[in-house]
Design a protein around this motif. Structure first.
Motif, short mmCIF file in Angstrom:
data_model
loop_
_atom_site.label_atom_id
_atom_site.label_comp_id
_atom_site.label_asym_id
_atom_site.label_seq_id
_atom_site.Cartn_x
_atom_site.Cartn_y
_atom_site.Cartn_z
N VAL A 117 0.75 -1.51 0.21
CA VAL A 117 -0.15 -0.22 -0.12
C VAL A 117 0.70 0.91 0.05
N ALA A 118 1.83 1.05 1.07
CA ALA A 118 2.90 2.20 0.69
C ALA A 118 3.62 2.53 -1.09
N ALA A 119 3.71 1.24 -1.23
CA ALA A 119 4.36 1.78 -2.37
C ALA A 119 3.85 1.83 -3.42
N MET A 120 2.18 2.14 -3.35
CA MET A 120 1.17 2.34 -4.44
C MET A 120 1.13 3.66 -3.75
N THR A 121 0.70 4.18 -2.88
CA THR A 121 0.41 5.54 -2.30
C THR A 121 1.15 6.44 -2.69
N LEU A 122 2.75 5.91 -2.26
CA LEU A 122 3.17 6.76 -2.72
C LEU A 122 4.21 6.91 -4.76
N ALA A 123 2.86 6.07 -5.78
CA ALA A 123 3.07 5.81 -6.87
C ALA A 123 2.43 6.99 -6.85
N LEU A 124 0.96 7.01 -6.51
CA LEU A 124 -0.55 7.55 -7.07
C LEU A 124 0.65 9.50 -6.77
N LEU A 125 0.93 9.71 -5.47
CA LEU A 125 1.26 10.71 -5.17
C LEU A 125 1.76 11.28 -5.86
N LEU A 126 3.34 10.65 -6.40
CA LEU A 126 3.95 11.00 -7.56
C LEU A 126 3.66 10.99 -8.91
N LEU A 127 2.54 10.46 -9.13
CA LEU A 127 1.61 10.79 -10.49
C LEU A 127 1.12 11.55 -10.72
N ALA A 128 0.08 12.11 -9.15
CA ALA A 128 -0.35 13.16 -9.14
C ALA A 128 -0.26 14.00 -7.92
N PRO A 129 0.81 15.06 -8.11
CA PRO A 129 1.26 15.44 -6.48
C PRO A 129 -0.30 15.99 -5.74
N GLY A 130 -0.87 16.77 -6.90
CA GLY A 130 -2.13 17.11 -6.16
C GLY A 130 -3.55 16.89 -5.98
N GLY A 131 -3.63 15.91 -6.10
CA GLY A 131 -4.51 14.50 -5.40
C GLY A 131 -5.14 14.98 -4.21
N ALA A 132 -6.27 14.22 -4.50
CA ALA A 132 -6.55 14.06 -3.35
C ALA A 132 -6.27 13.81 -1.48
N TRP A 133 -5.60 12.50 -2.20
CA TRP A 133 -5.06 11.88 -0.81
C TRP A 133 -4.30 12.84 -0.05
N GLY A 134 -3.44 12.99 -1.10
CA GLY A 134 -1.53 13.20 -0.64
C GLY A 134 -2.23 14.99 -0.52
N VAL A 135 -2.27 15.87 -0.62
CA VAL A 135 -3.51 16.59 -0.17
C VAL A 135 -4.22 17.35 1.38
N GLU A 136 -4.68 16.15 1.87
CA GLU A 136 -5.40 15.65 2.78
C GLU A 136 -4.39 16.16 4.08
N SER A 137 -3.06 15.56 3.74
CA SER A 137 -2.64 15.51 5.43
C SER A 137 -2.02 16.37 5.16
N LEU A 138 -1.74 17.89 4.27
CA LEU A 138 -0.83 18.75 4.56
C LEU A 138 -2.00 19.70 4.73
N LYS A 139 -2.92 19.76 5.23
CA LYS A 139 -3.71 20.45 5.70
C LYS A 139 -3.84 20.73 7.36
N PHE A 140 -3.11 19.18 8.27
CA PHE A 140 -2.76 19.33 9.23
C PHE A 140 -2.21 20.25 10.04
N LYS A 141 -2.40 21.99 10.32
CA LYS A 141 -2.35 23.35 10.64
C LYS A 141 -1.97 23.14 11.69
N PRO A 142 -1.43 23.22 12.99
CA PRO A 142 -1.26 23.95 14.02
C PRO A 142 -1.80 25.24 14.61
N GLY A 143 -2.39 25.35 15.04
CA GLY A 143 -3.29 26.89 16.01
C GLY A 143 -1.98 27.82 16.51
N PHE A 144 -2.56 29.05 16.55
CA PHE A 144 -1.30 30.14 17.18
C PHE A 144 -0.83 29.67 18.71
N ASN A 145 0.58 29.62 18.42
CA ASN A 145 1.91 29.82 19.58
C ASN A 145 3.10 29.98 19.71
N LEU A 146 3.12 30.62 21.02
CA LEU A 146 4.22 31.65 21.12
C LEU A 146 5.41 30.33 21.59
#
Ligand SMILES: [Zn+2]
Length: 465
Positions: free
Chosen positions: A14-43
């Protein structure tokens, strides 16, 4: 590492497949999800999360009974580290240390920097590995999204903006001591552990993502939380007080899962989990819960008398005057005005306000029907409070005016977090838009009369928008 041969081939593929798909479609829906995790305001810097976590662990470990059985600890730490290796926004220096508290209450909490505590009770309640992995993945979500120091940052901003601009937090030395100087000493741990609903949703999203990446049934986390809430209401009070349930939790998680990637053959259990659980069940029973002594962190004895000099607090949609020797603690939907020493530690990880004023706003269930009354809405609030204070009793209730609008005044008696004492609360509720604005004046019964003039003056000064 624990675990049998279940995952090697599948995960690699699965990791290999996921990687292949990410390489094929860098803006694809799956890979983008992990990038949406942003911490909030922090001092704080991530490094300071680790330092603050470590300092808190030192205090907490002195108070909590811990399970020291190696088989249990090895299993939990192996599993926890494996899960953390899939966490987004991870920091290579986070501790990822997992401890087991010898308590039958169902609870789990995370400190900044990767220190996670699981109660024995929550492990025993889990029916399989995926469920306990779900709890650990959720707590890891709080760590990598840095929710603890986010909450402290918000509290600091409300309390000591100039000190922060002056870079006090940049100094070396104990962070806990620096925070105490800024007025955040008492109840620091409770701020670190108390999550907002928004933080909960985010920890759910991250936890679900981690479960998916690690090959576990990603539905397991939200389902397990629902199971324990329904099955063990009395044993999960602390957990759901520190982890308020996000709206539509199951629905939100179910709609996230398809975005993560294709369905797999999820792993739900392992022989190692069963062996560890048997081991845990065979250990001597946890000690019975004993009431904690009054806060060791705070000054002993009752708080100093309220100062007669009042200062104004401007909140969202209201303002109120309060004694200038009190402190302000703010979270997303509540404000507490507290005399020094007014917060006491009650249970293993919790603390409660024994003196002062607590202000919050809530949306009554009855408001969904459009036309709702203040009396029913107040009753709903009292019912909620009874979940954690079963001895709560209404002494008297009556109508009043608050800045020209109809309000309800309810005098209550309940158990004080101060050992062996009764508490008197004056609850004032008023309608504000489609919500209920609530003010609670709190003192032990023996000193309520002494506080009454201050409470009256505060109520007089209230301005509601
Ligand atoms: Zn949580």
């Amino acid at each position: 590492m624990s675990g049998g041969g279940w995952r090697r081939s599948d995960k690699g593929l699965v990791a290999a497949m996921t990687l292949a798909l990410l390489l094929l479609a860098p803006g694809g829906a799956w890979g983008v999800e992990s990038l949406k995790f942003k911490p909030g305001f922090n001092l704080f810097k991530a490094q300071q999360d680790i330092q603050l976590g470590k300092e808190s662990v030192e205090q907490i470990d002195k108070k909590l009974p811990l399970v020291t059985d190696l088989q249990v600890l090895r299993y939990i730490n192996d599993l926890g580290r494996r899960l953390a290796s899939f966490a987004p926004n991870n920091n290579s220096e986070y501790a990822w240390t997992f401890k087991v508290t010898n308590s039958s209450d169902i609870n789990a909490f995370a400190l900044p920097g990767g220190y996670i505590y699981l109660n024995r009770g929550i492990i025993v309640a889990a029916e399989n590995e995926a469920q306990i992995a779900g709890v650990m993945a959720h707590e890891s979500g709080h760590v990598v999204m840095r929710h603890g120091t986010h909450e402290v940052s918000q509290a600091l901003l409300a309390q000591a903006p100039l000190a922060i601009l002056g870079g006090i937090l940049g100094q070396t030395g104990s962070l806990t001591a620096q925070l105490a100087e800024l007025g955040l000493g008492l109840g620091l741990n409770s701020i670190l552990l108390k999550n907002s609903r928004r933080a909960e949703s985010q920890a759910d999203e991250v936890g679900t993502y981690i479960l998916y990446q690690a090959g576990y049934d990603p539905h397991a986390m939200a389902r397990f939380f629902e199971i324990i809430q329904n099955k063990y209401p009395q044993k999960t009070i602390q957990f759901f007080s520190d982890h308020p349930v996000p709206e539509n939790r199951i629905k939100a998680v179910d709609s996230e899962i398809p975005l993560l990637g294709p369905a797999k053959e999820w792993k739900t259990n392992s022989p190692d989990f069963e062996a560890m659980k048997q081991r845990l069940l065979s250990l001597p029973a946890p000690p019975r819960a004993t009431p904690a002594p009054p806060a060791s962190a705070g000054p002993s004895g009752p708080p100093p008398l309220p100062s007669s000099r009042l200062i104004k607090f401007e909140g969202k949609g209201f303002s109120i005057d309060y004694p200038d020797n009190w402190q302000v603690q703010q979270s997303e939907d509540a404000v507490a005005l507290i005399p020094p020493g007014g917060i006491v530690e009650v249970a293993e990880s919790g603390s409660a306000q024994a003196y002062g004023t607590s202000i919050s706003r809530f949306q009554p269930q009855t408001s969904r029907q459009g036309n709702w009354g203040l009396i029913d809405a107040t009753q709903e609030l009292l019912d909620m409070m009874r979940l954690s204070n079963p001895n709560l009793r209404v002494i008297k209730q009556g109508g009043m005016k608050l800045e020209g609008r109809a309000a309800l005044s309810t005098l209550l008696e309940t158990d004080s977090p101060l050992q062996g004492q009764k508490e008197r609360d004056l609850l004032v509720t008023a309608r504000q838009g489609n919500s209920v604005f609530s003010l609670m004046f709190i003192a032990p019964e023996s000193s309520f009369d002494a506080y009454k003039p201050v409470f009256d003056a505060m109520l007089q000064s209230l301005e509601l928008q």
